[in-house]
Design a protein around this motif. Structure first.
Motif, PDB file in Angstrom:
ATOM      1  N   PRO A  63       2.738  -5.567   9.685  1.00  0.00           N
ATOM      2  CA  PRO A  63       3.976  -5.309  10.376  1.00  0.00           C
ATOM      3  C   PRO A  63       3.808  -4.450  11.614  1.00  0.00           C
ATOM      4  O   PRO A  63       4.595  -4.511  12.528  1.00  0.00           O
ATOM      5  CB  PRO A  63       4.839  -4.613   9.327  1.00  0.00           C
ATOM      6  CG  PRO A  63       3.911  -4.102   8.309  1.00  0.00           C
ATOM      7  CD  PRO A  63       2.701  -4.980   8.330  1.00  0.00           C
ATOM      8  N   ASP A  64       2.734  -3.638  11.604  1.00  0.00           N
ATOM      9  CA  ASP A  64       2.452  -2.869  12.803  1.00  0.00           C
ATOM     10  C   ASP A  64       0.936  -2.650  12.912  1.00  0.00           C
ATOM     11  O   ASP A  64       0.207  -2.916  11.976  1.00  0.00           O
ATOM     12  CB  ASP A  64       3.216  -1.546  12.816  1.00  0.00           C
ATOM     13  CG  ASP A  64       2.897  -0.696  11.586  1.00  0.00           C
ATOM     14  OD1 ASP A  64       3.529   0.379  11.422  1.00  0.00           O
ATOM     15  OD2 ASP A  64       2.054  -1.113  10.757  1.00  0.00           O
ATOM     16  N   GLN A  65       0.570  -2.184  14.087  1.00  0.00           N
ATOM     17  CA  GLN A  65      -0.868  -1.927  14.326  1.00  0.00           C
ATOM     18  C   GLN A  65      -1.284  -0.695  13.525  1.00  0.00           C
ATOM     19  O   GLN A  65      -0.599   0.328  13.585  1.00  0.00           O
ATOM     20  CB  GLN A  65      -1.071  -1.693  15.829  1.00  0.00           C
ATOM     21  CG  GLN A  65      -2.528  -1.467  16.240  1.00  0.00           C
ATOM     22  CD  GLN A  65      -2.632  -1.060  17.691  1.00  0.00           C
ATOM     23  OE1 GLN A  65      -1.646  -0.675  18.349  1.00  0.00           O
ATOM     24  NE2 GLN A  65      -3.827  -1.147  18.241  1.00  0.00           N
ATOM     25  N   PRO A  66      -2.407  -0.775  12.814  1.00  0.00           N
ATOM     26  CA  PRO A  66      -2.893   0.421  12.106  1.00  0.00           C
ATOM     27  C   PRO A  66      -3.112   1.550  13.094  1.00  0.00           C
ATOM     28  O   PRO A  66      -3.663   1.343  14.187  1.00  0.00           O
ATOM     29  CB  PRO A  66      -4.212  -0.034  11.459  1.00  0.00           C
ATOM     30  CG  PRO A  66      -4.059  -1.516  11.336  1.00  0.00           C
ATOM     31  CD  PRO A  66      -3.255  -1.951  12.488  1.00  0.00           C
ATOM     32  N   HIS A  67      -2.688   2.710  12.700  1.00  0.00           N
ATOM     33  CA  HIS A  67      -2.778   3.859  13.609  1.00  0.00           C
ATOM     34  C   HIS A  67      -4.224   4.149  14.055  1.00  0.00           C
ATOM     35  O   HIS A  67      -4.492   4.556  15.177  1.00  0.00           O
ATOM     36  CB  HIS A  67      -2.215   5.119  12.927  1.00  0.00           C
ATOM     37  CG  HIS A  67      -0.729   5.049  12.814  1.00  0.00           C
ATOM     38  ND1 HIS A  67       0.097   5.423  13.842  1.00  0.00           N
ATOM     39  CD2 HIS A  67       0.061   4.592  11.815  1.00  0.00           C
ATOM     40  CE1 HIS A  67       1.346   5.242  13.479  1.00  0.00           C
ATOM     41  NE2 HIS A  67       1.346   4.710  12.235  1.00  0.00           N
ATOM     42  N   ILE A 121       1.660  -7.313  -4.698  1.00  0.00           N
ATOM     43  CA  ILE A 121       0.397  -6.878  -5.325  1.00  0.00           C
ATOM     44  C   ILE A 121       0.074  -5.484  -4.803  1.00  0.00           C
ATOM     45  O   ILE A 121       0.115  -5.237  -3.600  1.00  0.00           O
ATOM     46  CB  ILE A 121      -0.744  -7.848  -4.977  1.00  0.00           C
ATOM     47  CG1 ILE A 121      -0.357  -9.282  -5.441  1.00  0.00           C
ATOM     48  CG2 ILE A 121      -2.076  -7.380  -5.594  1.00  0.00           C
ATOM     49  CD1 ILE A 121      -1.238 -10.341  -4.886  1.00  0.00           C
ATOM     50  N   GLU A 122      -0.306  -4.627  -5.684  1.00  0.00           N
ATOM     51  CA  GLU A 122      -0.652  -3.263  -5.272  1.00  0.00           C
ATOM     52  C   GLU A 122      -2.013  -3.267  -4.584  1.00  0.00           C
ATOM     53  O   GLU A 122      -2.928  -4.021  -4.975  1.00  0.00           O
ATOM     54  CB  GLU A 122      -0.680  -2.336  -6.496  1.00  0.00           C
ATOM     55  CG  GLU A 122       0.710  -2.092  -7.050  1.00  0.00           C
ATOM     56  CD  GLU A 122       0.622  -1.336  -8.361  1.00  0.00           C
ATOM     57  OE1 GLU A 122       1.708  -1.160  -8.982  1.00  0.00           O
ATOM     58  OE2 GLU A 122      -0.483  -0.958  -8.781  1.00  0.00           O
ATOM     59  N   MET A 123      -2.094  -2.441  -3.597  1.00  0.00           N
ATOM     60  CA  MET A 123      -3.341  -2.321  -2.827  1.00  0.00           C
ATOM     61  C   MET A 123      -4.510  -1.931  -3.735  1.00  0.00           C
ATOM     62  O   MET A 123      -5.627  -2.408  -3.567  1.00  0.00           O
ATOM     63  CB  MET A 123      -3.113  -1.270  -1.715  1.00  0.00           C
ATOM     64  CG  MET A 123      -4.333  -1.011  -0.851  1.00  0.00           C
ATOM     65  SD  MET A 123      -4.801  -2.454   0.125  1.00  0.00           S
ATOM     66  CE  MET A 123      -3.650  -2.273   1.465  1.00  0.00           C
ATOM     67  N   VAL A 147       4.804   1.372   0.587  1.00  0.00           N
ATOM     68  CA  VAL A 147       5.788   2.063  -0.253  1.00  0.00           C
ATOM     69  C   VAL A 147       6.052   3.380   0.413  1.00  0.00           C
ATOM     70  O   VAL A 147       5.305   4.349   0.247  1.00  0.00           O
ATOM     71  CB  VAL A 147       5.252   2.281  -1.687  1.00  0.00           C
ATOM     72  CG1 VAL A 147       6.288   3.024  -2.528  1.00  0.00           C
ATOM     73  CG2 VAL A 147       4.883   0.962  -2.326  1.00  0.00           C
ATOM     74  N   ASP A 148       7.073   3.380   1.243  1.00  0.00           N
ATOM     75  CA  ASP A 148       7.306   4.571   2.059  1.00  0.00           C
ATOM     76  C   ASP A 148       8.798   4.882   2.023  1.00  0.00           C
ATOM     77  O   ASP A 148       9.608   4.068   2.456  1.00  0.00           O
ATOM     78  CB  ASP A 148       6.851   4.276   3.498  1.00  0.00           C
ATOM     79  CG  ASP A 148       6.922   5.522   4.363  1.00  0.00           C
ATOM     80  OD1 ASP A 148       7.470   6.570   3.886  1.00  0.00           O
ATOM     81  OD2 ASP A 148       6.462   5.466   5.509  1.00  0.00           O
ATOM     82  N   PRO A 149       9.145   6.029   1.487  1.00  0.00           N
ATOM     83  CA  PRO A 149      10.574   6.364   1.431  1.00  0.00           C
ATOM     84  C   PRO A 149      11.216   6.480   2.805  1.00  0.00           C
ATOM     85  O   PRO A 149      12.416   6.418   2.943  1.00  0.00           O
ATOM     86  CB  PRO A 149      10.623   7.702   0.675  1.00  0.00           C
ATOM     87  CG  PRO A 149       9.242   8.242   0.723  1.00  0.00           C
ATOM     88  CD  PRO A 149       8.299   7.113   0.923  1.00  0.00           C
ATOM     89  N   LEU A 150      10.386   6.624   3.805  1.00  0.00           N
ATOM     90  CA  LEU A 150      10.957   6.721   5.156  1.00  0.00           C
ATOM     91  C   LEU A 150      11.346   5.354   5.709  1.00  0.00           C
ATOM     92  O   LEU A 150      12.113   5.251   6.667  1.00  0.00           O
ATOM     93  CB  LEU A 150       9.946   7.386   6.104  1.00  0.00           C
ATOM     94  CG  LEU A 150       9.642   8.862   5.782  1.00  0.00           C
ATOM     95  CD1 LEU A 150       8.597   9.394   6.739  1.00  0.00           C
ATOM     96  CD2 LEU A 150      10.897   9.706   5.860  1.00  0.00           C
ATOM     97  N   ALA A 163       0.860  -1.194   0.000  1.00  0.00           N
ATOM     98  CA  ALA A 163       0.000   0.000   0.000  1.00  0.00           C
ATOM     99  C   ALA A 163       0.882   1.225   0.000  1.00  0.00           C
ATOM    100  O   ALA A 163       2.077   1.158   0.324  1.00  0.00           O
ATOM    101  CB  ALA A 163      -0.874  -0.014   1.241  1.00  0.00           C
ATOM    102  N   SER A 164       0.287   2.305  -0.278  1.00  0.00           N
ATOM    103  CA  SER A 164       1.077   3.546  -0.268  1.00  0.00           C
ATOM    104  C   SER A 164       1.320   3.939   1.166  1.00  0.00           C
ATOM    105  O   SER A 164       0.638   3.474   2.093  1.00  0.00           O
ATOM    106  CB  SER A 164       0.298   4.652  -1.013  1.00  0.00           C
ATOM    107  OG  SER A 164      -0.920   4.908  -0.323  1.00  0.00           O
ATOM    108  N   ALA A 165       2.234   4.821   1.344  1.00  0.00           N
ATOM    109  CA  ALA A 165       2.580   5.258   2.694  1.00  0.00           C
ATOM    110  C   ALA A 165       1.390   5.924   3.371  1.00  0.00           C
ATOM    111  O   ALA A 165       1.160   5.766   4.574  1.00  0.00           O
ATOM    112  CB  ALA A 165       3.769   6.217   2.638  1.00  0.00           C
ATOM    113  N   SER A 166       0.583   6.601   2.602  1.00  0.00           N
ATOM    114  CA  SER A 166      -0.545   7.330   3.200  1.00  0.00           C
ATOM    115  C   SER A 166      -1.625   6.383   3.710  1.00  0.00           C
ATOM    116  O   SER A 166      -2.408   6.722   4.606  1.00  0.00           O
ATOM    117  CB  SER A 166      -1.138   8.301   2.169  1.00  0.00           C
ATOM    118  OG  SER A 166      -1.552   7.568   1.019  1.00  0.00           O
ATOM    119  N   PHE A 167      -1.665   5.198   3.148  1.00  0.00           N
ATOM    120  CA  PHE A 167      -2.697   4.240   3.556  1.00  0.00           C
ATOM    121  C   PHE A 167      -2.546   3.869   5.017  1.00  0.00           C
ATOM    122  O   PHE A 167      -3.524   3.512   5.681  1.00  0.00           O
ATOM    123  CB  PHE A 167      -2.616   2.990   2.670  1.00  0.00           C
ATOM    124  CG  PHE A 167      -3.712   2.010   2.964  1.00  0.00           C
ATOM    125  CD1 PHE A 167      -3.489   0.946   3.828  1.00  0.00           C
ATOM    126  CD2 PHE A 167      -4.985   2.187   2.398  1.00  0.00           C
ATOM    127  CE1 PHE A 167      -4.521   0.059   4.110  1.00  0.00           C
ATOM    128  CE2 PHE A 167      -6.013   1.283   2.687  1.00  0.00           C
ATOM    129  CZ  PHE A 167      -5.784   0.208   3.552  1.00  0.00           C
TER     130      PHE A 167
END
Lengths: 124, 865
Positions: free
Chosen positions: B71-75, B173-175, B198-201, B41-45
């Motif tokens: 990988p982590d809990q959704p915010h 697979i893309e979201m 997909v997060d550059p950070l 997913a995109s980073a914003s997701f």
């Protein structure tokens, strides 16, 4: 054999010995002529006949082998030749016999020796 | 060394490189029972609302995955929403918070944690890890335990991810596709879905397959554990054992391989190691720490190579020391080359030879730039300007570069005499300039200069060798009392190659000298070893045997003896046994028909002098190192002593004559028929003959006492026909023209008074001249006439001749320049006169030349005339 009819030519360069041999042969009744080298022997034989030649090998001017060659080859003479020599080696003996000598007597010899050799040759 | 390096991790970098490469090219058929899929997913997701998250998870769940891993809990999710989601969906959430004061929440399956760094990249992932909270479990392990019943080894805290065949193994697979409903169930069913961003950070990780996202890294880690495909690396202990075993095996195998194949073997070994490692990685999922193994192999190879070279060098040094010591011990006369007296003699000798005004020998001292004086005559080192003593400068460099004698244009030795020229010659031995020789002499003609310079060059080589010996002896003496210094210097200062080179050069020079000595010997010699092989032969023997068709190299010593002496082979072997076992010497007359001269064959053994120890494998039974066969020409001695035999023969003839006379005279004296007057004459004749006999014997005896060889008598009774026949025979063999030689000789000749050794030369000179004058198809006549007191020898030819006056002037006039043949005739004339004889010559142009030689005949006693 009537020795008084026999002429002997003595060719010997040793004067003493030739004198002695002459005395011996003359005592035996031979007529002896004496020359002292090969050249004289050839000159004598050219003009005179002999019954026997007592020929020394080792002589000046012309030696005994030369005289023998002249006699047998050049003149084809059958005159009997008795070689008297001091050389006792077989090669000399063979050479002179092959050259036509009738006999050989080696020095030293005594009176009986020389008389016997001469008589033998002249009696055949 | 390898252990040490491995302990410090020195080889790990190289090992990692190999691991990465082999992983990339590995061909593994991994078990893939539980596929892993990434939905990216995109980073914003990440920051989407709770409902969006629910719907997304719902959508994924509808495709019947085995598990959904976040990988982590959704915010956006609260605790209760998270619990709800966990109950409803097959969800596993990773905890990214690793803080000391936070309690472990049961909602999280495991920790999402960055992998451990492995050098400059990432190849592993945690299983269990230690933190301030205590021991933690990674999300990947938690998922694997839950889904695949994976059980980690309690000793293991991390594992190597399987990156083999990584290309396309984990579908991403893309979201958007999921949200659009474009995914088909088979893509997701029974797989473990990992949510990625997909997060550059988010960190990008360098792995064996390149730089990848954390999500993909996590997915590979999950895939490895879920399918039990982790890669096992040998542990430290196992590695130590393997490397030790490898070292032993290499130490046993490599020395047995020939040196020329060693490099090839090494390369093959490396290749096999890489192949094996690839095989183990591909098939057995084991990494054998190939880097360490390769380092071990290289280390062993280098060590062996170095050790072998070291041993070779030691052997060479040992050989060099031994051979140079042996050479010096045998050939270097102590003190000889270093004595002042010796150098004085050399200086005097060269000074006289070259008529030098002055001369100085200079030595080049190593470590210094200057030359020092060894010996000087009529000058000294002070005559050389101090500025000109540096041998790195001219004129020394000029002499060294030229390699020969150089003429000095400018003044070198101070205060030269008027007209003096100066030269400088380098003293070069075995390629090294040891010193210089400076000389000053009166200017010589240009025509003679080259000859003189050549002679100086030759001398300088000899002097250089002496200088070398001097140096060696000084070094030897200096270190004699300090064996440890001597040992160190010989070992470390002089390369073994230089030392061997010098020893070889020295031995070569000595060998050349020895060979020259052997070839210069008048006796013909051949040396055989005990097995019948020729060791050495001199030129004289080679020429002599080849002239009679005998080849010494194709026959044993026994064969040679048998051939030359005409004895049978058994006797020849008996002779050799005597020589070898009894160390005797045998001398046998040579009886080989093709040899025209008289020889004596001597055979003796050459024994070891005992000052050198035979080398291993050097067999020297009976202490004999060879058999020396020498042929001594006895022709001349035979000829000379043959004269005595001839005299005996003549005496015998004389005695026989005299004995005949005595015998006949005695017989006649007692013969009764003899004239009594003759008896006294006969007795006197006997007396004279007896006296003559006695005096003949005495006379001959006196003559026989003389030593013909030593005294070289000019006046001796000699047989004259045999040498003449021998000269005629030689002339016939050598003649190039068609010439007949006619002889007329008496059957027997008396001895003549002449020189035993010169009579033949006389004949040779006469006949040589006649032969040179004779026409083609002409005749040479030789006649001997026995006159009473003289023997006359007449030599004549059918030749071109010359005016008689000219011939007479050639023979009689000493001043006239002419050929050697006429000079020889003049000598002969004088010789013959000395012998008491006469020499006459006659010539007419167009007729030829005639010589008459009169030699006094030897009379034992005077002939009666």
């Amino acid at each position: 054999m009537n020795k008084k009819n026999k002429k002997v030519l003595l060719v010997e360069d040793d004067r003493s010995l030739s004198e002695l041999i002459t005395m011996v042969l003359e005592l035996e009744g031979y007529d002896v002529a004496v020359v002292y080298d090969g050249e004289q022997a050839i000159n004598y034989l050219d003009d005179n006949g002999v019954d026997l030649i007592l020929l020394d090998l080792f002589m000046p001017v012309q030696d005994g082998t030369h005289v023998l060659h002249w006699l047998r080859v050049e003149k084809s003479m059958n005159t009997r030749v008795l070689i008297i020599t001091a050389m006792t080696d077989q090669k000399t003996r063979d050479t002179v016999i092959a050259a036509g000598a009738n006999g050989l007597i080696t020095k030293p010899f005594d009176v009986n020796g020389i008389i016997q050799s001469v008589d033998n040759l002249l009696s055949h | 060394m390898v252990w040490f390096g491995e302990t410090l991790g020195v080889f790990h970098g190289f090992d990692r490189i190999l691991y990465d490469r082999q992983t990339q090219y590995s061909y593994a058929r991994q078990v893939k029972s539980i596929p892993v899929v990434i939905i990216e997913a995109s980073a914003s997701f990440r920051y989407s609302g709770a409902t969006d998250w629910f719907n997304t998870i719902q959508l994924i769940n509808e495709l019947k995955p085995r598990a959904i891993v976040l990988p982590d809990q959704p915010h956006a999710w609260s605790l209760s929403e998270t619990e709800q989601a966990l109950q409803k969906f097959p969800l596993m959430i990773g905890d990214t918070r690793v803080v000391a004061d936070r309690e472990a929440l049961p909602l999280f399956a495991g920790n999402t944690i960055l992998p451990p760094v492995d050098g400059s990249g990432y190849r592993q992932q945690w299983l269990m890890f230690e933190s301030d909270r205590g021991q933690g479990k990674s999300l990947e392990l938690a998922v694997a335990e839950n889904i695949a019943n994976y059980r980690a080894n309690s000793q293991q805290d991390k594992f190597y991810i399987d990156f083999r065949n990584a290309g396309g193994r984990i579908p991403i697979i893309e979201m958007d596709r999921l949200l659009k409903g474009e995914l088909i169930e088979s893509l997701i069913k029974d797989s473990v879905v990992l949510m990625g961003y997909v997060d550059p950070l988010l960190p990008q990780l360098s792995t064996p397959i390149g730089v990848i996202s954390f999500s993909l890294y996590q997915a590979h880690a999950l895939d490895t554990l879920l399918n039990s495909n982790e890669i096992y690396h040998l542990n430290f202990v196992a590695m130590m054992l393997v490397t030790t075993l490898m070292v032993f095996v290499l130490l046993i195998l490599l020395p047995r391989i020939s040196e020329k194949y060693q490099l090839f073997s090494f390369v093959l070994m490396v290749f096999l190691t890489l192949l094996f490692s690839w095989f183990m990685l591909s098939v057995a999922d084991v990494w054998i720490l190939t880097g360490t193994l390769l380092i071990t192999e290289i280390a062993v190879f280098v060590m062996l190579y170095y050790e072998r070279n070291r041993q070779h060098t030691m052997q060479l040094r040992k050989m060099a020391l031994k051979s140079t010591a042996s050479v010096e011990h045998r050939w270097l006369p102590q003190n000889f080359y270093t004595s002042e007296e010796h150098w004085t003699q050399i200086a005097n000798m060269v000074s006289q030879t070259f008529s030098l005004n002055r001369t100085i020998f200079l030595e080049r001292v190593k470590g210094e730039h200057r030359v020092t004086e060894i010996k000087a005559l009529n000058c000294s080192l002070d005559d050389i300007n101090e500025m000109r003593r540096d041998y790195h400068r001219k004129p020394y460099t000029l002499a060294t570069d030229t390699g020969g004698v150089v003429k000095l244009d400018s003044e070198y030795l101070a205060n030269p005499d008027e007209g003096e020229v100066q030269y400088l010659a380098p003293l070069n031995f075995a390629g090294e300039v040891l010193g210089f020789w400076a000389l000053g002499l009166k200017e010589i003609k240009p025509a003679e200069e080259n000859k003189m310079l050549y002679a100086i060059q030759q001398f300088s080589m000899q002097i250089a060798e002496m200088l070398y010996h001097r140096e060696q002896w000084l070094v030897h003496k200096t270190y004699q009392d300090k064996p440890w210094v001597k040992l160190m210097n010989l070992q470390f200062d002089e390369r073994p190659y230089a030392s061997i080179n010098r020893a070889i050069n020295f031995l070569s020079q000595r060998l050349i000298v020895m060979e020259s000595v052997m070839d210069g010997m008048e006796t013909s010699a051949v040396v055989y070893d005990l097995f019948g092989r020729v060791v050495q032969t001199n030129d004289s023997m080679s020429d002599l045997l080849s002239s009679v068709d005998l080849a010494p190299y194709s026959m044993t010593a026994a064969d040679l003896i048998s051939q030359l002496t005409s004895c049978n082979l058994t006797d020849a072997r008996d002779y050799l046994s005597y020589v070898i076992l009894d160390k005797g010497t045998i001398s046998l007359p040579v009886n080989y028909k093709k040899l025209n001269r008289g020889y004596m064959l001597s055979v003796r053994g050459l024994s070891n002098k005992g000052d050198s120890v035979p080398e291993d494998g050097d067999v020297r039974p009976f202490e004999i190192i060879g058999i020396l066969c020498e042929l001594t020409d006895t022709t001349h001695i035979s000829e000379i002593y043959g004269q005595k035999e001839e005299m005996i023969e003549q005496l015998t003839s004389c005695l026989r004559n005299d004995l005949s006379s005595i015998s006949i005279a005695c017989d006649l004296a007692i013969d009764t028929r003899s004239n009594p007057d003759n008896k006294m004459k006969l007795l006197n004749m006997v007396k004279d003959k007896v006296g003559s006999l006695g005096s003949s014997v005495v006379k001959v005896n006196e003559i026989m006492q003389s030593d013909l060889v030593v005294q070289k008598l000019a006046h001796y009774p000699v047989e004259s026909k045999k040498p003449l026949l021998s000269v005629i025979e030689l002339l016939k063999k050598e003649q190039k023209k068609n010439v007949r030689i006619q002889t007329e000789f008496p059957f027997h000749l008396p001895l003549v008074l002449a020189s035993p050794s010169e009579l033949k030369t006389t004949y040779e000179a006469i006949l040589k001249l006649l032969y040179s004058d004779v026409v083609e198809d002409g005749k040479i006549n030789i006649k001997i006439i026995h006159r009473s007191a003289f023997i006359e020898y007449e030599f004549s030819n059918e030749g071109f001749g010359m005016p008689n006056e000219q011939l007479q002037s050639y023979i009689n006039n000493e001043d006239m320049l002419q050929t050697d043949e006429f000079k020889m005739l003049r000598t002969i004339k004088h010789q013959v006169i000395d012998w008491g004889g006469k020499f006459e010559a006659y010539s007419a142009l167009g007729e030829g030349i005639k010589f008459k030689l009169y030699l006094e005949s030897f009379q034992i006693h005077e002939q009666e005339k």
